[in-house]
Scaffold this motif. Structure first.
Motif, short mmCIF file in Angstrom:
data_model
loop_
_atom_site.label_atom_id
_atom_site.label_comp_id
_atom_site.label_asym_id
_atom_site.label_seq_id
_atom_site.Cartn_x
_atom_site.Cartn_y
_atom_site.Cartn_z
N PHE A 132 32.92 54.19 -46.29
CA PHE A 132 33.46 52.87 -46.58
C PHE A 132 32.79 52.30 -47.81
N LEU A 133 33.55 51.53 -48.59
CA LEU A 133 33.01 50.90 -49.79
C LEU A 133 33.48 49.46 -49.89
N SER A 134 32.52 48.57 -50.25
CA SER A 134 32.84 47.20 -50.65
C SER A 134 32.15 46.97 -51.99
N ARG A 135 32.92 46.96 -53.05
CA ARG A 135 32.34 46.80 -54.38
C ARG A 135 31.77 45.39 -54.57
N SER A 136 32.43 44.39 -54.00
CA SER A 136 31.95 43.01 -54.18
C SER A 136 30.59 42.81 -53.52
N LYS A 137 30.33 43.56 -52.46
CA LYS A 137 29.05 43.43 -51.76
C LYS A 137 28.04 44.49 -52.19
N GLY A 138 28.46 45.42 -53.03
CA GLY A 138 27.54 46.50 -53.43
C GLY A 138 27.07 47.28 -52.22
N TYR A 139 28.02 47.66 -51.38
CA TYR A 139 27.68 48.21 -50.06
C TYR A 139 28.61 49.35 -49.68
N SER A 140 28.02 50.36 -49.07
CA SER A 140 28.79 51.47 -48.54
C SER A 140 28.16 51.94 -47.24
N TYR A 141 28.94 52.58 -46.41
CA TYR A 141 28.36 53.28 -45.27
C TYR A 141 29.07 54.60 -45.06
N LEU A 142 28.31 55.52 -44.46
CA LEU A 142 28.83 56.82 -44.05
C LEU A 142 28.83 56.82 -42.52
N LEU A 143 29.96 57.10 -41.94
CA LEU A 143 30.11 57.09 -40.48
C LEU A 143 30.31 58.52 -40.00
N LEU A 144 29.46 58.96 -39.12
CA LEU A 144 29.57 60.31 -38.57
C LEU A 144 29.90 60.20 -37.08
N LYS A 145 31.01 60.82 -36.67
CA LYS A 145 31.44 60.76 -35.28
C LYS A 145 31.18 62.10 -34.60
N GLU A 146 31.17 62.06 -33.27
CA GLU A 146 31.02 63.29 -32.46
C GLU A 146 29.90 64.16 -33.03
N LEU A 147 28.74 63.56 -33.12
CA LEU A 147 27.62 64.22 -33.77
C LEU A 147 27.31 65.58 -33.15
N GLN A 148 27.01 66.52 -34.05
CA GLN A 148 26.61 67.87 -33.63
C GLN A 148 25.20 68.13 -34.15
N MET A 149 24.52 69.07 -33.50
CA MET A 149 23.14 69.37 -33.91
C MET A 149 23.08 69.77 -35.38
N LYS A 150 24.12 70.44 -35.86
CA LYS A 150 24.12 70.90 -37.25
C LYS A 150 24.23 69.74 -38.25
N ASP A 151 24.50 68.54 -37.75
CA ASP A 151 24.56 67.37 -38.64
C ASP A 151 23.16 66.86 -38.99
N SER A 152 22.15 67.41 -38.35
CA SER A 152 20.78 67.05 -38.71
C SER A 152 20.53 67.47 -40.15
N ALA A 153 20.28 66.48 -41.01
CA ALA A 153 20.15 66.72 -42.45
C ALA A 153 19.76 65.41 -43.10
N SER A 154 19.56 65.46 -44.40
CA SER A 154 19.40 64.24 -45.17
C SER A 154 20.74 63.88 -45.79
N TYR A 155 21.03 62.59 -45.84
CA TYR A 155 22.29 62.13 -46.40
C TYR A 155 21.97 61.24 -47.60
N LEU A 156 22.47 61.67 -48.74
CA LEU A 156 22.14 61.02 -50.00
C LEU A 156 23.31 60.18 -50.49
N CYS A 157 23.02 58.95 -50.83
CA CYS A 157 23.99 58.04 -51.43
C CYS A 157 23.74 58.04 -52.94
N ALA A 158 24.78 58.14 -53.73
CA ALA A 158 24.61 58.15 -55.19
C ALA A 158 25.74 57.36 -55.83
N VAL A 159 25.40 56.59 -56.84
CA VAL A 159 26.39 55.78 -57.55
C VAL A 159 26.50 56.26 -58.99
N MET A 160 27.72 56.41 -59.47
CA MET A 160 27.94 56.79 -60.86
C MET A 160 28.03 55.52 -61.69
N ASP A 161 27.13 55.40 -62.68
CA ASP A 161 27.07 54.15 -63.44
C ASP A 161 28.04 54.18 -64.62
#
Lengths: 109, 117
Positions: A63-92
């Motif tokens: 999800f993205l809200s540009r006016s709020k400078g905010y995003s989220y990543l939603l992961l459903k039905e989590l599996q053990m293999k989802d254990s990881a680091s999740y990196l947010c990056a913005v292209m300037d």
């Protein structure tokens, strides 16, 4: 200055849902990316948002809200293999990626 | 999908020697390639941006004489760590972007783990 903030670590239970937030302040905006990185491996692309709203791709949504400078990543039905680091990056405005420090997600059985 | 390879995947070298890491785009032409460094439990740190046929642009604090970058063709960029020291031990990752700056996605190589003894 440019800044990307995301939580350092989160814990969730297998089968549950988790939301990883990201807030940003950058010089210009040409899209926001989410990458998954398992330990010792390079990042892999998950999603790209440039317009406001929700993008759904299987178990993952972003999800993205540009006016709020905010995003989220939603992961459903989590599996053990989802254990990881999740990196947010913005292209300037120069099409450079500005990286967050990453959120380490720990999935417990 | 677009594939980027790196070679070697890991290397151990002695302090004072030089190490070359190759980054190749296998099925597309990479106008721009990026070199990142990642220390344990930290995020990616952009070291430099290289465009084919021109000099690389280094980020602040990255020594251009120590980290030599050559982007001689549209499918190959190399990073040479000169006179390596133990503090240069890190995970080096390249990424490549196709076309001009408006092409949004960067494709990452698998990374090269450098250990300097």
């Amino acid at each position: 200055g440019q800044n990307i903030d995301q939580p350092t670590e989160m814990t969730a239970t297998e089968g549950a849902i988790v939301q990883i937030n990201c807030t940003y302040q950058t010089s210009g905006f040409n899209g926001l990316f989410w990458y998954q990185q398992h330990a010792g491996e390079a990042p892999t692309f998950l999603s790209y948002n440039v317009l406001d709203g929700l993008e759904e791709k299987g178990r993952f949504s972003s999800f993205l809200s540009r006016s709020k400078g905010y995003s989220y990543l939603l992961l459903k039905e989590l599996q053990m293999k989802d254990s990881a680091s999740y990196l947010c990056a913005v292209m300037d405005s120069n099409y450079q990626l500005i990286w967050g420090a990453g959120t380490k997600l720990i999935i417990k059985p | 999908g677009a594939v980027v390879s790196q070679h070697p995947s890991w290397v151990i070298c002695k302090s004072g020697t030089s190490v070359k890491i190759e980054c190749r785009s296998l099925d597309f032409q990479a106008t721009t390639m990026f070199w990142y460094r990642q220390f344990p439990k930290q995020s990616l740190m952009l070291m430099a941006t290289s465009n084919e046929g021109s000099k690389a642009t280094y980020e602040q604090g990255v020594e251009k004489d120590k980290f030599l970058i050559n982007h001689a063709s549209l499918t190959l960029s190399t990073l040479t760590v000169t006179s390596a020291h133990p503090e240069d031990s890190s995970f080096y990752i390249c990424s490549a972007r196709e076309g001009d700056g408006s092409a949004y996605e960067q494709y990452f190589g698998p990374g090269t783990r450098l250990t300097v003894t």
